[in-house]
Design a protein around this motif. Structure first.
Motif, PDB file in Angstrom:
ATOM      1  N   VAL A  33       0.840  -1.199   0.000  1.00 59.60           N
ATOM      2  CA  VAL A  33       0.000   0.000   0.000  1.00 59.60           C
ATOM      3  C   VAL A  33       0.874   1.247   0.000  1.00 59.60           C
ATOM      4  N   GLY A  34       2.059   1.121   0.573  1.00 59.84           N
ATOM      5  CA  GLY A  34       2.981   2.232   0.696  1.00 59.84           C
ATOM      6  C   GLY A  34       3.131   2.644   2.146  1.00 59.84           C
ATOM      7  N   HIS A  35       4.085   3.532   2.400  1.00 60.56           N
ATOM      8  CA  HIS A  35       4.365   3.974   3.768  1.00 60.56           C
ATOM      9  C   HIS A  35       5.053   5.335   3.738  1.00 60.56           C
ATOM     10  N   PRO A  36       4.954   6.074   4.829  1.00 61.29           N
ATOM     11  CA  PRO A  36       5.632   7.367   4.889  1.00 61.29           C
ATOM     12  C   PRO A  36       7.143   7.182   4.777  1.00 61.29           C
ATOM     13  N   ILE A  37       7.768   8.053   4.027  1.00 63.32           N
ATOM     14  CA  ILE A  37       9.235   8.015   3.929  1.00 63.32           C
ATOM     15  C   ILE A  37       9.806   8.291   5.315  1.00 63.32           C
ATOM     16  N   GLY A  38      10.762   7.471   5.704  1.00 63.65           N
ATOM     17  CA  GLY A  38      11.404   7.608   7.005  1.00 63.65           C
ATOM     18  C   GLY A  38      10.786   6.763   8.098  1.00 63.65           C
ATOM     19  N   SER A  39       9.653   6.134   7.811  1.00 68.19           N
ATOM     20  CA  SER A  39       9.033   5.277   8.836  1.00 68.19           C
ATOM     21  C   SER A  39       9.694   3.903   8.828  1.00 68.19           C
ATOM     22  N   MET A  40       9.637   3.251   9.976  1.00 65.61           N
ATOM     23  CA  MET A  40      10.153   1.892  10.121  1.00 65.61           C
ATOM     24  C   MET A  40       8.991   0.975  10.469  1.00 65.61           C
ATOM     25  N   MET A  41       8.943  -0.182   9.845  1.00 69.11           N
ATOM     26  CA  MET A  41       7.828  -1.103  10.063  1.00 69.11           C
ATOM     27  C   MET A  41       8.066  -1.963  11.302  1.00 69.11           C
ATOM     28  N   VAL A  42       7.127  -1.875  12.230  1.00 72.70           N
ATOM     29  CA  VAL A  42       7.050  -2.788  13.365  1.00 72.70           C
ATOM     30  C   VAL A  42       5.569  -3.108  13.511  1.00 72.70           C
ATOM     31  N   PRO A  43       5.119  -4.236  12.957  1.00 74.60           N
ATOM     32  CA  PRO A  43       3.680  -4.526  12.970  1.00 74.60           C
ATOM     33  C   PRO A  43       3.125  -4.727  14.373  1.00 74.60           C
ATOM     34  N   TRP A  44       1.923  -4.200  14.588  1.00 76.52           N
ATOM     35  CA  TRP A  44       1.177  -4.478  15.824  1.00 76.52           C
ATOM     36  C   TRP A  44       0.438  -5.795  15.640  1.00 76.52           C
ATOM     37  N   TYR A  45      -0.268  -5.939  14.530  1.00 79.09           N
ATOM     38  CA  TYR A  45      -0.886  -7.201  14.125  1.00 79.09           C
ATOM     39  C   TYR A  45      -0.258  -7.596  12.792  1.00 79.09           C
ATOM     40  N   ASP A  46      -0.091  -8.894  12.567  1.00 73.81           N
ATOM     41  CA  ASP A  46       0.503  -9.320  11.298  1.00 73.81           C
ATOM     42  C   ASP A  46       0.178 -10.785  11.060  1.00 73.81           C
ATOM     43  N   GLY A  47       0.508 -11.252   9.895  1.00 74.63           N
ATOM     44  CA  GLY A  47       0.335 -12.654   9.539  1.00 74.63           C
ATOM     45  C   GLY A  47      -1.050 -12.960   9.019  1.00 74.63           C
ATOM     46  N   GLY A  48      -1.177 -14.182   8.515  1.00 72.26           N
ATOM     47  CA  GLY A  48      -2.428 -14.624   7.923  1.00 72.26           C
ATOM     48  C   GLY A  48      -3.605 -14.621   8.877  1.00 72.26           C
ATOM     49  N   ASP A  49      -3.340 -14.849  10.144  1.00 77.14           N
ATOM     50  CA  ASP A  49      -4.411 -14.871  11.142  1.00 77.14           C
ATOM     51  C   ASP A  49      -4.529 -13.550  11.901  1.00 77.14           C
ATOM     52  N   TRP A  50      -3.815 -12.521  11.401  1.00 69.30           N
ATOM     53  CA  TRP A  50      -3.875 -11.198  12.017  1.00 69.30           C
ATOM     54  C   TRP A  50      -3.557 -11.289  13.503  1.00 69.30           C
TER      55      TRP A  50
END
Length: 131
Positions: A33-50
């Motif tokens: 989907v895209g992300h803000p430049i300079g942001s770092m991804m650390v998911p709160w929820y993730d994976g197939g089962d969310w």
């Protein structure tokens, strides 16, 4: 927890380079989907089962460094809701300055139940990228 609009957040990040900018959406959202430049991804929820990321707080602590509790942490998600839960978890862990980006990256739903037209980081024309 403070709540800033996307434009307020962008200004804040320019004025506070020590802030850690965390995108807590899923890996798929961040990449496709895209992300803000300079942001770092650390998911709160993730994976197939969310699933809730049990390492979220530890991962943010690692990014923030030794004096994690003193560094501002800026959180963004899709619409500004996930970041509330994530921010509360960080505050419980001792973070003192957590900022939630209101409306998130994609913003609120419009009359046709679509995002990216009413509010949010992208609608405000702030810098973002997509892989």
């Amino acid at each position: 927890m403070d709540h800033f609009t996307p434009k307020q957040t962008y200004s804040y990040l320019q004025e506070h380079p020590e802030a850690v900018f965390i995108d807590c959406r899923s890996e798929m959202e961040y990449m496709f989907v895209g992300h803000p430049i300079g942001s770092m991804m650390v998911p709160w929820y993730d994976g197939g089962d969310w699933e809730l990321n049990p390492h979220f707080v530890g991962q943010v602590k690692k990014l923030a460094g030794a004096n994690f509790e003193k560094r501002p942490i800026v959180l963004i998600c899709r619409s500004g809701n996930r970041t509330i839960e994530a921010g509360e978890a960080l505050e419980r862990a001792g973070f003192k300055h957590v900022i939630n980006v209101l409306h998130g990256f994609e913003g609120e739903l419009d009359a046709n139940h679509h995002r990216n037209s009413v509010s949010g980081w992208r609608v405000d024309g702030l810098p973002w990228e997509q892989y």
